[in-house]
Design a protein around this motif. Structure first.
Motif, PDB file in Angstrom:
ATOM      1  N   THR A 115      24.704   6.385  15.411  1.00 36.82           N
ATOM      2  CA  THR A 115      25.460   5.843  16.529  1.00 36.82           C
ATOM      3  C   THR A 115      24.700   5.828  17.897  1.00 36.82           C
ATOM      4  OG1 THR A 115      26.795   7.747  16.838  1.00 36.82           O
ATOM      5  CG2 THR A 115      27.648   6.035  15.439  1.00 36.82           C
ATOM      6  N   SER A 116      23.751   6.656  17.867  1.00 39.41           N
ATOM      7  CA  SER A 116      23.245   6.863  19.087  1.00 39.41           C
ATOM      8  C   SER A 116      21.796   7.721  19.080  1.00 39.41           C
ATOM      9  CB  SER A 116      23.833   7.829  20.187  1.00 39.41           C
ATOM     10  OG  SER A 116      24.318   8.782  19.707  1.00 39.41           O
ATOM     11  N   GLY A 117      20.938   7.794  20.006  1.00 42.00           N
ATOM     12  CA  GLY A 117      19.914   8.474  19.808  1.00 42.00           C
ATOM     13  C   GLY A 117      18.561   7.544  20.275  1.00 42.00           C
ATOM     14  N   ILE A 118      17.428   8.268  20.081  1.00 43.37           N
ATOM     15  CA  ILE A 118      16.031   7.572  20.336  1.00 43.37           C
ATOM     16  C   ILE A 118      15.140   7.596  19.270  1.00 43.37           C
ATOM     17  CG2 ILE A 118      13.997   7.574  21.957  1.00 43.37           C
ATOM     18  CD1 ILE A 118      16.716   6.707  23.339  1.00 43.37           C
ATOM     19  N   ILE A 119      14.527   6.469  19.091  1.00 47.07           N
ATOM     20  CA  ILE A 119      13.460   6.415  18.246  1.00 47.07           C
ATOM     21  C   ILE A 119      12.202   6.365  18.979  1.00 47.07           C
ATOM     22  CG2 ILE A 119      12.229   4.835  16.393  1.00 47.07           C
ATOM     23  CD1 ILE A 119      14.608   3.149  16.486  1.00 47.07           C
ATOM     24  N   GLN A 120      11.470   7.569  18.737  1.00 45.82           N
ATOM     25  CA  GLN A 120      10.198   7.879  19.339  1.00 45.82           C
ATOM     26  C   GLN A 120       8.866   7.659  18.479  1.00 45.82           C
ATOM     27  OE1 GLN A 120       8.483  12.173  20.686  1.00 45.82           O
ATOM     28  NE2 GLN A 120       9.929  11.215  22.190  1.00 45.82           N
ATOM     29  N   ILE A 121       7.881   6.593  19.081  1.00 42.03           N
ATOM     30  CA  ILE A 121       6.734   6.455  18.194  1.00 42.03           C
ATOM     31  C   ILE A 121       5.568   7.058  19.049  1.00 42.03           C
ATOM     32  CG2 ILE A 121       5.594   4.622  17.323  1.00 42.03           C
ATOM     33  CD1 ILE A 121       8.276   2.773  17.218  1.00 42.03           C
ATOM     34  N   ILE A 122       4.661   7.683  18.287  1.00 44.57           N
ATOM     35  CA  ILE A 122       3.466   8.131  18.896  1.00 44.57           C
ATOM     36  C   ILE A 122       2.373   7.312  18.267  1.00 44.57           C
ATOM     37  CG2 ILE A 122       1.757  10.056  19.578  1.00 44.57           C
ATOM     38  CD1 ILE A 122       4.257  11.871  19.844  1.00 44.57           C
ATOM     39  N   THR A 123       1.529   6.782  18.559  1.00 45.34           N
ATOM     40  CA  THR A 123       0.507   5.719  17.731  1.00 45.34           C
ATOM     41  C   THR A 123      -0.939   6.354  18.183  1.00 45.34           C
ATOM     42  OG1 THR A 123       2.018   3.788  17.935  1.00 45.34           O
ATOM     43  CG2 THR A 123      -0.379   3.616  17.464  1.00 45.34           C
ATOM     44  N   THR A 124      -1.789   6.466  17.046  1.00 46.48           N
ATOM     45  CA  THR A 124      -3.031   7.049  17.071  1.00 46.48           C
ATOM     46  C   THR A 124      -3.976   6.119  16.150  1.00 46.48           C
ATOM     47  OG1 THR A 124      -2.539   8.717  15.305  1.00 46.48           O
ATOM     48  CG2 THR A 124      -2.570   9.478  17.639  1.00 46.48           C
ATOM     49  N   PRO A 125      -5.100   5.850  16.340  1.00 47.23           N
ATOM     50  CA  PRO A 125      -5.988   5.214  15.495  1.00 47.23           C
ATOM     51  C   PRO A 125      -6.484   5.887  14.256  1.00 47.23           C
ATOM     52  CG  PRO A 125      -7.289   5.851  17.585  1.00 47.23           C
ATOM     53  CD  PRO A 125      -5.878   6.277  17.793  1.00 47.23           C
ATOM     54  N   ILE A 126      -6.547   5.428  13.279  1.00 42.16           N
ATOM     55  CA  ILE A 126      -7.318   5.789  12.189  1.00 42.16           C
ATOM     56  C   ILE A 126      -8.678   5.597  12.005  1.00 42.16           C
ATOM     57  CG2 ILE A 126      -7.170   6.258   9.519  1.00 42.16           C
ATOM     58  CD1 ILE A 126      -4.153   5.554   9.821  1.00 42.16           C
ATOM     59  N   THR A 127      -9.637   6.473  12.092  1.00 48.21           N
ATOM     60  CA  THR A 127     -10.898   6.017  12.268  1.00 48.21           C
ATOM     61  C   THR A 127     -11.994   6.696  11.141  1.00 48.21           C
ATOM     62  OG1 THR A 127     -11.639   7.760  13.747  1.00 48.21           O
ATOM     63  CG2 THR A 127     -11.086   5.699  14.591  1.00 48.21           C
ATOM     64  N   VAL A 128     -12.826   5.986  10.474  1.00 54.19           N
ATOM     65  CA  VAL A 128     -14.038   6.473   9.358  1.00 54.19           C
ATOM     66  C   VAL A 128     -15.133   6.379   9.998  1.00 54.19           C
ATOM     67  CG1 VAL A 128     -12.297   6.073   7.666  1.00 54.19           C
ATOM     68  CG2 VAL A 128     -14.018   4.360   8.193  1.00 54.19           C
ATOM     69  N   ALA A 129     -16.052   6.930   9.510  1.00 53.44           N
ATOM     70  CA  ALA A 129     -17.760   6.787   9.836  1.00 53.44           C
ATOM     71  C   ALA A 129     -18.149   5.539   9.167  1.00 53.44           C
ATOM     72  CB  ALA A 129     -18.397   8.078   9.108  1.00 53.44           C
TER      73      ALA A 129
END
Length: 320
Positions: A115-129
């Protein structure tokens, strides 16, 4: 008498704790894999007879890293952004979540609705060689989702979590072909150098004219410069349509085709990064071949970046 008073105090304490915000039940999906429905805005986790469902527009997951310490915060509104927990009478599959008409069995035995609250999103890249030494490739973006101060409404009272980790959701990154033939062209007026593919990608370099001279460079002593926002500006673009040579060399960019990705070369540091090396050799009587190599060059778009590698051969430019 003392025993009776002790029992009375204990009963009063129990009643005082029952304020409707119960925290006695727990749900745990930490070992479950995040999945998504192909035709709806639903991502979810399954745990045998349980499901944790998040309805959220796909546009909420932007392929760009969030600023450290500044996550994306989205309020739960129980409409566009919904969180639901369900338990079932038996083991469930994706059909129970994604089908417009879910299977008749198993059935939902309990449901908690946020019924309430916050959706928190932390985005980071996925990298490979990458294939070139020192190069990196962005393969996707990881979106770590946490619910903050979320309240679930359930039949036996509210369930409150100050912090509840939903988990990771991965979106794929755009693939950059870099399928250039290494044969460079230079505009007669602007002196911009470019390489492109007809399928729709281009790498342009507003090169310092002093790096392209009609004289050979000494052995192992190329002319050098560093990338900047003006001189030696490097730009990689990925276009929405086919490219021809007529697109380049104008005073303004043509309106078509449009590009959906633009990555800018990061300003270099002499002897450290963002270096341009030009080796010139004579080609016939009056012509010269200039081989351009980019060393430790990083391209950036917003807060995303990738590296072309320790030594990326941009290509050969023939001049007369």
């Amino acid at each position: 008498m003392k025993r009776v008073l002790s029992l009375l105090v204990f009963v009063l304490l129990l009643n005082g704790c029952n304020d409707g915000n119960l925290t006695v039940g727990t749900i745990d999906f930490s070992n479950a894999t995040t999945q998504s429905c192909s035709t709806t805005n639903i991502i979810y986790k399954l745990n045998a007879q349980e499901a944790l469902i998040l309805e959220i527009p796909t546009t909420s997951f932007v392929n760009e890293p969030t600023v450290p310490g500044t996550p994306l915060n989205i309020p739960i509104d129980n409409s566009t952004y919904r969180v639901v927990y369900r338990s079932y009478s038996g083991k469930i599959t994706s059909d129970n979540i994604c089908n417009a008409i879910p299977p008749a069995t198993p059935t939902v035995t309990d449901q908690w609705t946020a019924t309430s609250g916050i959706i928190q999103i932390i985005t980071t890249p996925i990298t490979v060689a990458g294939t070139i030494a020192g190069s990196t490739v962005i393969t996707g973006y990881n979106h770590n989702i946490i619910f903050k101060n979320i309240t679930f409404s359930r039949t036996s009272g509210n369930q409150v979590y100050e912090t509840f980790a939903f988990g990771d959701y991965v979106t794929p990154a755009t693939t950059f072909p870099f399928a250039f033939n290494k044969i460079l062209t230079q505009c007669s007026t602007t002196k911009q150098i470019y390489n492109y593919t007809t399928s729709g990608e281009a790498l342009t370099l507003d090169i310092d004219p002093t790096l392209i001279q009609s004289s050979e460079t000494p052995l192992n002593k190329p002319r050098t410069g560093v990338i900047s926002a003006t001189t030696n500006k490097l730009i990689y673009r990925l276009y929405n349509g086919l490219l021809t040579s007529s697109y380049f060399c104008g005073t303004t960019l043509p309106q078509s085709p449009t590009f959906n990705e633009e990555w800018i070369g990061v300003a270099g540091v002499t002897g450290v990064s963002g270096t341009i090396e030009v080796t010139t050799v004579k080609n016939g009587t009056t012509a010269y071949t200039h081989t351009i190599v980019l060393k430790n060059v990083t391209l950036t778009n917003g807060t995303s970046s990738f590296n072309l590698g320790d030594s990326y051969i941009y290509g050969d430019l023939l001049t007369n």
